[in-house]
Write a protein that holds these residues in place. Sequence first.
Motif, mmCIF file in Angstrom:
data_model
loop_
_atom_site.group_PDB
_atom_site.id
_atom_site.type_symbol
_atom_site.label_atom_id
_atom_site.label_comp_id
_atom_site.label_asym_id
_atom_site.label_seq_id
_atom_site.Cartn_x
_atom_site.Cartn_y
_atom_site.Cartn_z
ATOM 1 N N ASN A 208 77.142 53.123 42.383
ATOM 2 C CA ASN A 208 78.257 52.252 42.777
ATOM 3 C C ASN A 208 79.574 52.657 42.142
ATOM 4 O O ASN A 208 80.641 52.463 42.714
ATOM 5 C CB ASN A 208 77.940 50.792 42.438
ATOM 6 N N ALA A 209 79.535 53.233 40.954
ATOM 7 C CA ALA A 209 80.757 53.591 40.229
ATOM 8 C C ALA A 209 80.920 55.101 40.094
ATOM 9 O O ALA A 209 81.785 55.563 39.354
ATOM 10 C CB ALA A 209 80.744 52.936 38.847
ATOM 11 N N GLY A 210 80.068 55.865 40.782
ATOM 12 C CA GLY A 210 80.156 57.314 40.681
ATOM 13 C C GLY A 210 79.353 57.896 39.545
ATOM 14 O O GLY A 210 79.523 59.056 39.173
ATOM 15 N N GLN A 211 78.419 57.119 38.986
ATOM 16 C CA GLN A 211 77.651 57.566 37.819
ATOM 17 C C GLN A 211 76.722 58.737 38.108
ATOM 18 O O GLN A 211 76.215 59.361 37.171
ATOM 19 C CB GLN A 211 76.892 56.407 37.169
ATOM 20 N N LEU A 212 76.510 59.082 39.390
ATOM 21 C CA LEU A 212 75.723 60.279 39.697
ATOM 22 C C LEU A 212 76.568 61.553 39.626
ATOM 23 O O LEU A 212 76.021 62.652 39.549
ATOM 24 C CB LEU A 212 75.047 60.161 41.065
ATOM 25 N N GLY A 213 77.891 61.414 39.673
ATOM 26 C CA GLY A 213 78.771 62.550 39.444
ATOM 27 C C GLY A 213 78.753 63.617 40.523
ATOM 28 O O GLY A 213 79.106 64.767 40.257
ATOM 29 N N ASN A 214 78.373 63.251 41.742
ATOM 30 C CA ASN A 214 78.245 64.235 42.818
ATOM 31 C C ASN A 214 79.304 64.061 43.904
ATOM 32 O O ASN A 214 79.082 64.405 45.054
ATOM 33 C CB ASN A 214 76.836 64.177 43.428
ATOM 34 N N ASN A 215 80.476 63.543 43.513
ATOM 35 C CA ASN A 215 81.604 63.363 44.420
ATOM 36 C C ASN A 215 81.262 62.411 45.558
ATOM 37 O O ASN A 215 81.678 62.588 46.703
ATOM 38 C CB ASN A 215 82.091 64.718 44.968
ATOM 39 N N SER A 216 80.478 61.382 45.244
ATOM 40 C CA SER A 216 80.012 60.406 46.217
ATOM 41 C C SER A 216 79.857 59.074 45.512
ATOM 42 O O SER A 216 79.842 59.007 44.280
ATOM 43 C CB SER A 216 78.658 60.871 46.773
ATOM 44 N N ASN A 217 79.758 58.007 46.280
ATOM 45 C CA ASN A 217 79.387 56.709 45.725
ATOM 46 C C ASN A 217 78.168 56.166 46.447
ATOM 47 O O ASN A 217 77.949 54.964 46.510
ATOM 48 C CB ASN A 217 80.561 55.731 45.805
ATOM 49 N N THR A 218 77.344 57.070 46.979
ATOM 50 C CA THR A 218 76.125 56.714 47.698
ATOM 51 C C THR A 218 74.930 56.844 46.766
ATOM 52 O O THR A 218 74.780 57.861 46.084
ATOM 53 C CB THR A 218 75.937 57.652 48.914
ATOM 54 N N ASN A 219 74.089 55.820 46.728
ATOM 55 C CA ASN A 219 72.866 55.884 45.930
ATOM 56 C C ASN A 219 72.003 57.049 46.379
ATOM 57 O O ASN A 219 72.050 57.438 47.551
ATOM 58 C CB ASN A 219 72.058 54.583 46.074
ATOM 59 N N SER A 220 71.183 57.586 45.475
ATOM 60 C CA SER A 220 70.269 58.662 45.859
ATOM 61 C C SER A 220 68.899 58.443 45.239
ATOM 62 O O SER A 220 68.777 58.245 44.027
ATOM 63 C CB SER A 220 70.810 60.021 45.412
ATOM 64 N N SER A 221 67.864 58.489 46.084
ATOM 65 C CA SER A 221 66.484 58.328 45.603
ATOM 66 C C SER A 221 65.835 59.672 45.278
ATOM 67 O O SER A 221 64.658 59.726 44.949
ATOM 68 C CB SER A 221 65.650 57.569 46.632
ATOM 69 N N ILE A 222 66.614 60.759 45.383
ATOM 70 C CA ILE A 222 66.162 62.075 44.919
ATOM 71 C C ILE A 222 67.270 62.658 44.045
ATOM 72 O O ILE A 222 68.451 62.312 44.200
ATOM 73 C CB ILE A 222 65.833 63.041 46.079
ATOM 74 N N PRO A 223 66.924 63.541 43.121
ATOM 75 C CA PRO A 223 67.949 64.125 42.250
ATOM 76 C C PRO A 223 69.004 64.898 43.041
ATOM 77 O O PRO A 223 68.686 65.619 43.989
ATOM 78 C CB PRO A 223 67.142 65.058 41.351
ATOM 79 N N VAL A 224 70.266 64.719 42.632
ATOM 80 C CA VAL A 224 71.400 65.459 43.185
ATOM 81 C C VAL A 224 72.100 66.180 42.039
ATOM 82 O O VAL A 224 72.015 65.763 40.877
ATOM 83 C CB VAL A 224 72.386 64.529 43.925
ATOM 84 N N LEU A 225 72.795 67.252 42.371
ATOM 85 C CA LEU A 225 73.478 68.045 41.362
ATOM 86 C C LEU A 225 74.788 67.382 40.959
ATOM 87 O O LEU A 225 75.597 67.015 41.820
ATOM 88 C CB LEU A 225 73.755 69.447 41.911
#
Length: 172
Positions: free
Chosen positions: A83-100
């Motif tokens: 929701n806040a970009g905590q995956l760091g992949n230039n997205s704000n979409t949740n991911s159920s698999i690892p993204v870079l």
Amino acid sequence: ADNINTATAIAAGSSHSLALLSNGTIKSWGDNSYGKLGNNSITTSLAPVNVSNISNAIAIAAGNNHSLALLSDGTVMSWGYNNAGQLGNNSNTNSSIPVLVSNITNAIAISAGGSFSLALLSNGTIMSWGDNQYGQLGNENNNNSNIPVLVSNINNAIAISAGFNHCLALLS
């Protein structure tokens, strides 16, 4: 946990758990809201499941509703709530698999905060991404970032730790 006897590291999120195994794979279990178990599902699991597509992890971290893995090549993978970009992949979409995580190639340590993430780089600088409501990204503003940004005024860090909404850096 069931069937885990080669763990070398563990991490606890708010309602999910991670174990790094000696072969570089990761097991996860618990609540799977937002896909934070990383097994291409959002189904809660009471027993450990395999995190998808990771075989060379050397460190793990668990945030409130997201997870991180440091790979042996110095890159970072993330999965779960975004929701806040905590995956760091230039997205704000949740991911159920690892993204870079974008633009990180020389990380040596990771830490996950409530809704943000940190990576310590080999040159002693720190990158941060995600929620910045309280300035926890350390980049002199309060704007969330879904890509890593440089933490200001630190170039000799040797360890990092993220709390729910704040960070620490151990300097050389």
